[in-house]
Design an enzyme around this catalytic site. Structure first.
Site, PDB file in Angstrom:
ATOM      1  N   ASP A  85       0.873  -1.192  -0.005  1.00 37.08           N
ATOM      2  CA  ASP A  85       0.055   0.031   0.119  1.00 37.08           C
ATOM      3  C   ASP A  85       0.827   1.368  -0.165  1.00 37.08           C
ATOM      4  O   ASP A  85       0.605   2.107   0.676  1.00 37.08           O
ATOM      5  CB  ASP A  85      -1.040  -0.121   1.279  1.00 37.08           C
ATOM      6  CG  ASP A  85      -2.129   0.850   0.987  1.00 37.08           C
ATOM      7  OD1 ASP A  85      -2.399   1.325   0.069  1.00 37.08           O
ATOM      8  OD2 ASP A  85      -2.873   1.277   2.100  1.00 37.08           O
TER       9      ASP A  85
ATOM     10  N   ASP B 299      -5.552 -11.758   0.834  1.00 39.12           N
ATOM     11  CA  ASP B 299      -5.931 -12.621  -0.276  1.00 39.12           C
ATOM     12  C   ASP B 299      -7.118 -12.905   0.035  1.00 39.12           C
ATOM     13  O   ASP B 299      -8.148 -13.354  -0.593  1.00 39.12           O
ATOM     14  CB  ASP B 299      -4.940 -13.617  -0.480  1.00 39.12           C
ATOM     15  CG  ASP B 299      -3.650 -13.386  -0.826  1.00 39.12           C
ATOM     16  OD1 ASP B 299      -3.737 -12.148  -1.659  1.00 39.12           O
ATOM     17  OD2 ASP B 299      -2.662 -13.863  -0.809  1.00 39.12           O
TER      18      ASP B 299
HETATM   19  P1  ATP Z   1      -6.483   5.052   3.310  1.00 34.46           P
HETATM   20  O1  ATP Z   1      -7.340   4.847   4.327  1.00 34.46           O
HETATM   21  O2  ATP Z   1      -7.219   5.153   2.011  1.00 34.46           O
HETATM   22  O3  ATP Z   1      -5.222   4.220   3.237  1.00 34.46           O
HETATM   23  P2  ATP Z   1      -4.959   7.032   4.611  1.00 34.46           P
HETATM   24  O4  ATP Z   1      -3.625   6.477   4.637  1.00 34.46           O
HETATM   25  O5  ATP Z   1      -4.863   8.682   4.312  1.00 34.46           O
HETATM   26  O6  ATP Z   1      -6.040   6.488   3.505  1.00 34.46           O
HETATM   27  P3  ATP Z   1      -5.225   6.484   7.410  1.00 34.46           P
HETATM   28  O7  ATP Z   1      -4.193   5.586   7.281  1.00 34.46           O
HETATM   29  O8  ATP Z   1      -6.521   6.278   8.210  1.00 34.46           O
HETATM   30  O9  ATP Z   1      -5.695   6.860   5.823  1.00 34.46           O
HETATM   31  O10 ATP Z   1      -4.562   7.772   8.123  1.00 34.46           O
HETATM   32  C1  ATP Z   1      -5.299   9.119   8.163  1.00 34.46           C
HETATM   33  C2  ATP Z   1      -4.234  10.126   8.266  1.00 34.46           C
HETATM   34  O11 ATP Z   1      -3.597  10.167   9.413  1.00 34.46           O
HETATM   35  C3  ATP Z   1      -2.938  10.127   7.271  1.00 34.46           C
HETATM   36  O12 ATP Z   1      -3.412  10.568   5.963  1.00 34.46           O
HETATM   37  C4  ATP Z   1      -1.865  10.712   8.077  1.00 34.46           C
HETATM   38  O13 ATP Z   1      -1.929  12.241   7.244  1.00 34.46           O
HETATM   39  C5  ATP Z   1      -2.472  10.768   9.358  1.00 34.46           C
HETATM   40  N1  ATP Z   1      -1.335   9.551  10.185  1.00 34.46           N
HETATM   41  C6  ATP Z   1      -1.553   8.576  10.085  1.00 34.46           C
HETATM   42  N2  ATP Z   1      -0.721   8.014  10.851  1.00 34.46           N
HETATM   43  C7  ATP Z   1      -0.032   8.868  11.295  1.00 34.46           C
HETATM   44  C8  ATP Z   1       1.254   9.026  12.418  1.00 34.46           C
HETATM   45  N3  ATP Z   1       1.742   7.905  12.859  1.00 34.46           N
HETATM   46  N4  ATP Z   1       1.786  10.462  12.622  1.00 34.46           N
HETATM   47  C9  ATP Z   1       1.117  11.334  12.248  1.00 34.46           C
HETATM   48  N5  ATP Z   1       0.023  11.380  11.307  1.00 34.46           N
HETATM   49  C10 ATP Z   1      -0.575  10.217  10.978  1.00 34.46           C
END
Ligand code: ATP
Ligand code: MG
Length: 352
Positions: A156, A183
């Site tokens: 991803d 999967d």
């Molecule tokens: P998707 O769900 O489609 O994968 P995404 O990666 O944006 O999209 P999440 O993984 O839920 O969704 O994360 C949401 C947001 O939170 C991210 O876009 C990022 O900006 C923020 N984020 C996630 N993890 C961290 C972290 N460890 N430290 C700071 N910000 C974070």
């Protein structure tokens, strides 16, 4: 010790994705700042470990959709998810633990104070080539760590799963440690954009070469300042670069607007049309070549990890060991953001 809901204080929301909401939090006992990912779902199965639920939820197309998974497969998933506890690399976001609270699964990870690259890209028009070079080095090293030490691919890679901090560190998060889990789910869940390789979209067997495609596509998006499918015309690109050759300016209203394809059209484009590339006029020949090698539609033509780790574009940025230029750049982006926020505050609460 174990992480508990009662020991954690919410500070502010960091962002939302398809898998849940991420909050900045403080751990009361240690005063440590962390990022906490909440995942809402309806069917908690007590026999399932937290990790599985979290991963399942972050992959399921709609919150609460439940899919039967055989016990043997579940056990395999549990074994595979143990990888997270053992991940220890400067290019992978640290994990503190998971727990269930109020019907939600929580995962606590290292807080990255510079945010994700998709958020940064909303603040600046483009990310300059020398920073993209550093990002490339970190992603390739993260991918080779996952492969060498855990025998897994990421699955991803996209700007929102690459995080940065003020020390200038660049790290990967949200990797699919469980091949079994992925999967057994609808493996082609996608939002309005896709970073998936043509072979994966076609439902063919895919492997680490698929991560290379996703890296290439993410780099083109960050270099141009817009998702590159369908590709912008040469004139469009020249116009984008005329506004500000360095891309350091704040993003004007409407920047990066393009024709949004319906998801099926988009998938069809990725599978059938020529892959995106970088305009030679605005980027170094090494960078353009690196992208061309990542974005080969055929996996036999696409460069593998080892080849890329010897590519001149990688080598140009791999030699410097300090993170100073990245950290200065993050500082700059952040300051600009700060001044914008202050302006808004003044407008909203203008003193009289
Ligand atoms: P998707 O769900 O489609 O994968 P995404 O990666 O944006 O999209 P999440 O993984 O839920 O969704 O994360 C949401 C947001 O939170 C991210 O876009 C990022 O900006 C923020 N984020 C996630 N993890 C961290 C972290 N460890 N430290 C700071 N910000 C974070
Ligand atoms: Mg994510």
């Amino acid at each position: 010790g174990e992480l508990k809901h009662d020991d954690l204080v919410n500070i502010c929301e960091l962002g939302q994705g398809n898998g849940g909401i991420v909050w900045k939090i403080r751990h009361k006992l240690t005063d440590k700042i962390m990022a906490r990912k909440y995942c809402t779902f309806t069917n908690i199965d007590d026999h399932w470990c937290n990790w599985c639920q979290w991963f399942w939820n972050s992959l399921s197309p709609k919150k609460g959709i439940y899919l039967e998974i055989k016990p043997a497969v579940k056990n395999q998933i549990v074994r595979e998810l143990k990888v997270l506890d053992r991940c220890n690399s400067p290019y992978i976001v640290g994990f503190y633990g998971t727990f269930a609270a109020e019907g939600q699964i929580n995962i606590c990870m290292e807080y990255m104070d510079g945010g994700s690259l998709d958020l940064i890209l909303k603040k600046v028009m483009r990310i300059p080539e020398h920073i993209l070079g550093k990002i490339t080095v970190a992603v390739l090293r993260g991918l080779s760590y996952l492969r060498e030490h855990h025998r897994i691919m990421h699955r991803d890679i996209k700007p929102s799963n690459i995080l940065v901090n003020h020390q200038g560190e660049i790290k990967l998060c949200d990797f699919g440690v469980s091949a079994q889990l992925i999967d057994s789910t609808l493996q082609t869940f996608i939002g309005t954009r896709s970073y998936m390789s043509p072979e994966r979209l076609e439902g063919a067997h895919y492997g680490i070469m698929s991560d290379i495609w996703s890296l290439g596509l993410s780099l083109v998006e960050m270099a141009l300042g817009r998702y590159p499918i369908p590709p912008p015309s040469i004139e469009d690109i020249d116009r984008l670069f005329d506004v500000d050759p360095d891309g350091n300016q704040s993003r004007p209203e409407g920047y990066g607007c393009y024709k949004v394809l319906a998801i099926f059209e988009l998938m069809e484009w990725i599978v059938n049309e020529a892959p995106p590339s970088l305009p030679e006029k605005h980027f170094s020949p090494d960078f353009c070549d690196f992208i061309d090698r990542c974005l080969k539609k055929s996996t036999t033509e696409r460069a593998d990890l080892n080849t890329l780790l010897h590519h001149p574009f990688y080598k140009r940025y791999a030699t410097e060991s300090d993170n100073q230029d990245v950290s200065l750049w993050i500082e700059q982006v952040h300051q600009k953001d700060q001044s914008l926020t202050n302006d808004n505050d003044n407008n909203q609460y203008g003193r009289s």
